[in-house]
Scaffold this active site. Sequence first.
Site, PDB file in Angstrom:
ATOM      1  N   ASP A 119       9.590   2.047  16.543  1.00  0.00           N
ATOM      2  CA  ASP A 119       9.801   2.148  17.994  1.00  0.00           C
ATOM      3  C   ASP A 119       9.720   0.723  18.541  1.00  0.00           C
ATOM      4  O   ASP A 119       9.438  -0.230  17.804  1.00  0.00           O
ATOM      5  CB  ASP A 119       8.733   3.047  18.635  1.00  0.00           C
ATOM      6  CG  ASP A 119       8.927   3.176  20.151  1.00  0.00           C
ATOM      7  OD1 ASP A 119      10.086   3.258  20.594  1.00  0.00           O
ATOM      8  OD2 ASP A 119       7.921   3.177  20.898  1.00  0.00           O
ATOM      9  N   SER A 120       9.924   0.600  19.845  1.00  0.00           N
ATOM     10  CA  SER A 120       9.873  -0.723  20.464  1.00  0.00           C
ATOM     11  C   SER A 120       8.433  -1.221  20.643  1.00  0.00           C
ATOM     12  O   SER A 120       8.213  -2.367  20.989  1.00  0.00           O
ATOM     13  CB  SER A 120      10.532  -0.648  21.846  1.00  0.00           C
ATOM     14  OG  SER A 120       9.847   0.308  22.628  1.00  0.00           O
ATOM     15  N   GLY A 144      14.695   0.272  26.516  1.00  0.00           N
ATOM     16  CA  GLY A 144      15.250   1.129  27.561  1.00  0.00           C
ATOM     17  C   GLY A 144      16.296   0.526  28.469  1.00  0.00           C
ATOM     18  O   GLY A 144      16.955   1.237  29.221  1.00  0.00           O
ATOM     19  N   CYS A 166      11.947   6.885  18.772  1.00  0.00           N
ATOM     20  CA  CYS A 166      12.354   6.335  20.063  1.00  0.00           C
ATOM     21  C   CYS A 166      13.566   7.121  20.549  1.00  0.00           C
ATOM     22  O   CYS A 166      14.562   7.244  19.827  1.00  0.00           O
ATOM     23  CB  CYS A 166      12.716   4.861  19.865  1.00  0.00           C
ATOM     24  SG  CYS A 166      13.486   4.133  21.293  1.00  0.00           S
ATOM     25  N   ASN A 167      13.465   7.635  21.758  1.00  0.00           N
ATOM     26  CA  ASN A 167      14.577   8.405  22.319  1.00  0.00           C
ATOM     27  C   ASN A 167      15.781   7.513  22.605  1.00  0.00           C
ATOM     28  O   ASN A 167      16.923   7.905  22.419  1.00  0.00           O
ATOM     29  CB  ASN A 167      14.150   9.085  23.611  1.00  0.00           C
ATOM     30  CG  ASN A 167      13.228  10.269  23.378  1.00  0.00           C
ATOM     31  OD1 ASN A 167      13.659  11.410  23.386  1.00  0.00           O
ATOM     32  ND2 ASN A 167      11.956  10.014  23.139  1.00  0.00           N
ATOM     33  N   THR A 168      15.498   6.306  23.082  1.00  0.00           N
ATOM     34  CA  THR A 168      16.594   5.406  23.467  1.00  0.00           C
ATOM     35  C   THR A 168      17.430   5.053  22.238  1.00  0.00           C
ATOM     36  O   THR A 168      18.668   5.130  22.261  1.00  0.00           O
ATOM     37  CB  THR A 168      16.011   4.122  24.101  1.00  0.00           C
ATOM     38  OG1 THR A 168      15.009   4.503  25.048  1.00  0.00           O
ATOM     39  CG2 THR A 168      17.076   3.323  24.793  1.00  0.00           C
ATOM     40  N   GLU A 188       2.498   0.062  27.791  1.00  0.00           N
ATOM     41  CA  GLU A 188       2.312  -1.119  26.935  1.00  0.00           C
ATOM     42  C   GLU A 188       1.165  -2.002  27.440  1.00  0.00           C
ATOM     43  O   GLU A 188       0.528  -2.709  26.679  1.00  0.00           O
ATOM     44  CB  GLU A 188       3.614  -1.940  26.858  1.00  0.00           C
ATOM     45  CG  GLU A 188       4.710  -1.292  26.027  1.00  0.00           C
ATOM     46  CD  GLU A 188       4.424  -1.257  24.517  1.00  0.00           C
ATOM     47  OE1 GLU A 188       3.644  -2.086  24.021  1.00  0.00           O
ATOM     48  OE2 GLU A 188       4.996  -0.375  23.839  1.00  0.00           O
ATOM     49  N   CYS A 211      10.836  10.180  26.175  1.00  0.00           N
ATOM     50  CA  CYS A 211      10.526   8.812  25.757  1.00  0.00           C
ATOM     51  C   CYS A 211       9.188   8.934  25.037  1.00  0.00           C
ATOM     52  O   CYS A 211       8.268   9.576  25.553  1.00  0.00           O
ATOM     53  CB  CYS A 211      10.409   7.890  26.958  1.00  0.00           C
ATOM     54  SG  CYS A 211       9.736   6.256  26.540  1.00  0.00           S
ATOM     55  N   THR A 212       9.087   8.320  23.874  1.00  0.00           N
ATOM     56  CA  THR A 212       7.865   8.518  23.084  1.00  0.00           C
ATOM     57  C   THR A 212       6.658   7.796  23.682  1.00  0.00           C
ATOM     58  O   THR A 212       5.527   8.028  23.251  1.00  0.00           O
ATOM     59  CB  THR A 212       8.085   8.074  21.625  1.00  0.00           C
ATOM     60  OG1 THR A 212       8.586   6.733  21.629  1.00  0.00           O
ATOM     61  CG2 THR A 212       9.065   8.987  20.915  1.00  0.00           C
ATOM     62  N   HIS A 213       6.868   6.949  24.677  1.00  0.00           N
ATOM     63  CA  HIS A 213       5.725   6.349  25.376  1.00  0.00           C
ATOM     64  C   HIS A 213       5.069   7.354  26.335  1.00  0.00           C
ATOM     65  O   HIS A 213       3.881   7.250  26.638  1.00  0.00           O
ATOM     66  CB  HIS A 213       6.174   5.134  26.210  1.00  0.00           C
ATOM     67  CG  HIS A 213       6.356   3.877  25.414  1.00  0.00           C
ATOM     68  ND1 HIS A 213       7.436   3.674  24.590  1.00  0.00           N
ATOM     69  CD2 HIS A 213       5.612   2.745  25.333  1.00  0.00           C
ATOM     70  CE1 HIS A 213       7.339   2.466  24.036  1.00  0.00           C
ATOM     71  NE2 HIS A 213       6.244   1.887  24.479  1.00  0.00           N
TER      72      HIS A 213
HETATM   73  N1  DGL Z   1       9.651   4.690  23.309  1.00  0.00           N
HETATM   74  C1  DGL Z   1      11.030   4.493  23.455  1.00  0.00           C
HETATM   75  C2  DGL Z   1      11.788   5.722  23.841  1.00  0.00           C
HETATM   76  O1  DGL Z   1      11.409   6.778  23.383  1.00  0.00           O
HETATM   77  C3  DGL Z   1      11.517   3.164  23.993  1.00  0.00           C
HETATM   78  C4  DGL Z   1      10.981   2.674  25.270  1.00  0.00           C
HETATM   79  C5  DGL Z   1      11.464   1.271  25.614  1.00  0.00           C
HETATM   80  O2  DGL Z   1      11.265   0.368  24.797  1.00  0.00           O
HETATM   81  O3  DGL Z   1      12.065   1.106  26.679  1.00  0.00           O
HETATM   82  O4  DGL Z   1      12.765   5.696  24.514  1.00  0.00           O
END
Ligand code: DGL
Length: 264
Positions: free
Chosen positions: A12-13, A45, A75-77, A154, A186-188
């Site tokens: 992921d990011s 994102g 990561c969804n993105t 973050e 979004c996994t965050h």
């Molecule tokens: N956690 C990620 C997601 O699921 C990326 C978030 C990001 O870096 O903008 O989209």
Amino acid sequence: MPKKKGAIGIFDSGVGGLTVVKALEEQLPNEKFCYLADSLNLPYGNKSASDLEEICIENINFLIQNPLKALIIACNTASAHAYESLKKRFNIPIFDVITPSVDEALKRTQTKKIAVLATESTIASNLYEKLILTRMPDAEVTSIACPLLVSVVEENMLTHQLSQMLIRQYLAPLEEADVDVVILGCTHYPLLEKTIKEELPEHVEIIDSSKCSVLNLKEYLEKNALLEKSKPGSDNLFFVSGSTDLFNKIGSSLLNQKVNSVKR
Ligand code: DGL
């Protein structure tokens, strides 16, 4: 033939993919994993599809230096823009976080009114909406980009007042939409689930894309007799492309293990 032995690769990011790791700890405690937090490229994102694809290729090339039996794009993105091409490119089973979440949302909704919270780039891809409407053409999808939520996660500001204010603002369109299911696309965002829940009517169900992706992986491992029977003999691996300090702190407080990441 899928490989029988090897770790689960995850990237992921930043810290978002740790919510996938947490679900792995719970659902698949015998699996070893190898995690890459690509915080040097954070946030994903607001990146274009072609940049994201390039970043993902680099991440996977890094992770497959370890023996892997499967990989989750946590990561969804990245899943929205690169999953299909990555699946074709690499000779390893690759899993996304979007399709399992859509499956779950369609199972749970009664009113066929579904909201998706995600990054700008995921919302711009329109993938959630497309997948939902292909399977349930009369569904109503409310898509909301929440660009600042990744930053508060973050920065480890999970319970800060600012996070609550942002969430309240982002969820405002849901007052009219009357949805019964909200996908955390979004996994965050599962790290903010408590606050998100507080801002929604009680009957609304939250779908966590991280948990859904791990249940999907579990099904695959079971079907292919790939489940590990005993605890891994060595520690899980964490790599970070940016700074490791905050990552270790958030990781250690979220997971049931001490996180000592290595700089990539
Ligand atoms: N956690 C990620 C997601 O699921 C990326 C978030 C990001 O870096 O903008 O989209």
